[in-house]
Motif scaffolding. Structure first.
Motif, PDB file in Angstrom:
ATOM      1  N   SER A 191      -9.339 -41.454  14.031  1.00  0.00           N
ATOM      2  CA  SER A 191      -8.348 -40.977  14.968  1.00  0.00           C
ATOM      3  C   SER A 191      -8.434 -39.451  15.053  1.00  0.00           C
ATOM      4  O   SER A 191      -8.291 -38.760  14.049  1.00  0.00           O
ATOM      5  CB  SER A 191      -6.990 -41.460  14.481  1.00  0.00           C
ATOM      6  N   ASN A 192      -8.678 -38.921  16.233  1.00  0.00           N
ATOM      7  CA  ASN A 192      -8.801 -37.476  16.436  1.00  0.00           C
ATOM      8  C   ASN A 192      -7.432 -36.811  16.418  1.00  0.00           C
ATOM      9  O   ASN A 192      -6.466 -37.354  16.921  1.00  0.00           O
ATOM     10  CB  ASN A 192      -9.441 -37.191  17.793  1.00  0.00           C
ATOM     11  N   THR A 193      -7.347 -35.591  15.867  1.00  0.00           N
ATOM     12  CA  THR A 193      -6.115 -34.814  15.959  1.00  0.00           C
ATOM     13  C   THR A 193      -6.166 -33.862  17.148  1.00  0.00           C
ATOM     14  O   THR A 193      -5.150 -33.359  17.580  1.00  0.00           O
ATOM     15  CB  THR A 193      -5.852 -34.024  14.663  1.00  0.00           C
ATOM     16  N   SER A 194      -7.336 -33.589  17.682  1.00  0.00           N
ATOM     17  CA  SER A 194      -7.536 -32.793  18.899  1.00  0.00           C
ATOM     18  C   SER A 194      -7.964 -33.757  20.003  1.00  0.00           C
ATOM     19  O   SER A 194      -8.163 -34.940  19.751  1.00  0.00           O
ATOM     20  CB  SER A 194      -8.635 -31.758  18.652  1.00  0.00           C
ATOM     21  N   PRO A 195      -8.128 -33.269  21.246  1.00  0.00           N
ATOM     22  CA  PRO A 195      -8.578 -34.178  22.304  1.00  0.00           C
ATOM     23  C   PRO A 195      -9.881 -34.899  21.927  1.00  0.00           C
ATOM     24  O   PRO A 195     -10.745 -34.333  21.259  1.00  0.00           O
ATOM     25  CB  PRO A 195      -8.804 -33.236  23.488  1.00  0.00           C
ATOM     26  N   GLY A 196     -10.006 -36.139  22.393  1.00  0.00           N
ATOM     27  CA  GLY A 196     -11.234 -36.893  22.158  1.00  0.00           C
ATOM     28  C   GLY A 196     -12.431 -36.224  22.802  1.00  0.00           C
ATOM     29  O   GLY A 196     -13.533 -36.226  22.276  1.00  0.00           O
ATOM     30  N   LEU A 197     -12.212 -35.602  23.973  1.00  0.00           N
ATOM     31  CA  LEU A 197     -13.250 -34.864  24.678  1.00  0.00           C
ATOM     32  C   LEU A 197     -12.601 -33.648  25.321  1.00  0.00           C
ATOM     33  O   LEU A 197     -11.579 -33.773  25.994  1.00  0.00           O
ATOM     34  CB  LEU A 197     -13.889 -35.744  25.764  1.00  0.00           C
ATOM     35  N   ALA A 198     -13.160 -32.462  25.105  1.00  0.00           N
ATOM     36  CA  ALA A 198     -12.670 -31.238  25.743  1.00  0.00           C
ATOM     37  C   ALA A 198     -13.795 -30.629  26.569  1.00  0.00           C
ATOM     38  O   ALA A 198     -14.897 -30.419  26.061  1.00  0.00           O
ATOM     39  CB  ALA A 198     -12.184 -30.238  24.694  1.00  0.00           C
ATOM     40  N   ILE A 199     -13.523 -30.378  27.842  1.00  0.00           N
ATOM     41  CA  ILE A 199     -14.479 -29.717  28.739  1.00  0.00           C
ATOM     42  C   ILE A 199     -13.857 -28.375  29.099  1.00  0.00           C
ATOM     43  O   ILE A 199     -12.798 -28.322  29.730  1.00  0.00           O
ATOM     44  CB  ILE A 199     -14.734 -30.561  29.999  1.00  0.00           C
ATOM     45  N   LEU A 200     -14.508 -27.282  28.690  1.00  0.00           N
ATOM     46  CA  LEU A 200     -13.943 -25.945  28.808  1.00  0.00           C
ATOM     47  C   LEU A 200     -14.899 -24.983  29.496  1.00  0.00           C
ATOM     48  O   LEU A 200     -16.097 -25.234  29.575  1.00  0.00           O
ATOM     49  CB  LEU A 200     -13.625 -25.389  27.413  1.00  0.00           C
ATOM     50  N   ASP A 201     -14.371 -23.845  29.918  1.00  0.00           N
ATOM     51  CA  ASP A 201     -15.174 -22.708  30.390  1.00  0.00           C
ATOM     52  C   ASP A 201     -16.247 -23.084  31.406  1.00  0.00           C
ATOM     53  O   ASP A 201     -17.407 -22.706  31.283  1.00  0.00           O
ATOM     54  CB  ASP A 201     -15.842 -21.996  29.205  1.00  0.00           C
TER      55      ASP A 201
END
Length: 122
Positions: free
Chosen positions: A1-11
């Motif tokens: 179980s992730n504590t941050s987003p499962g997938l992050a698309i940035l910048d």
């Protein structure tokens, strides 16, 4: 179980993500911000603690043929973001299926939105 987003698309990131399952994380399923782009296709995104997909800060992804369900909100689009959401099955979210906020203008086509508190909130 992730504590941050499962997938992050940035910048301005621009990945192609296909046939994946993102589920049961302790944050958003997918977070797209800072002019993020990308193609999310044929994914099952469900049962994350917060938003299943959070698109903000001028982002413009395409989400196609995904199942988005059992989260707080299905998709939230805000902060002057765009995005194309098509052929998705969005259901059983505690709040909105799709929420469009803060000067955002997504294109939504051929989606089924049902069994939640509200379908589309603008």
């Amino acid at each position: 179980s992730n504590t941050s987003p499962g997938l992050a698309i940035l910048d301005g990131g621009n990945p192609t993500v296909r046939r994946c399952k993102i589920h049961e994380g302790q944050s958003n399923g997918i977070m797209i911000r800072q002019n993020g782009l990308g193609m999310i296709e044929d994914c099952d995104i469900f049962a994350n603690v917060d938003r299943e997909i959070d698109i903000y800060d001028g982002s413009n992804p395409t989400v196609r043929r995904c199942k988005i369900h059992e989260g707080q909100s299905g998709i939230v689009i805000s902060e002057k973001s765009l995005g194309t959401i098509e052929d998705c099955d969005i259901f059983a979210n505690a709040q909105s299926g799709i929420a469009v906020l803060a000067e955002s203008e997504p294109t939504v086509r051929n989606c089924k939105i049902y069994n939640g508190f509200s379908g589309i909130v603008v």
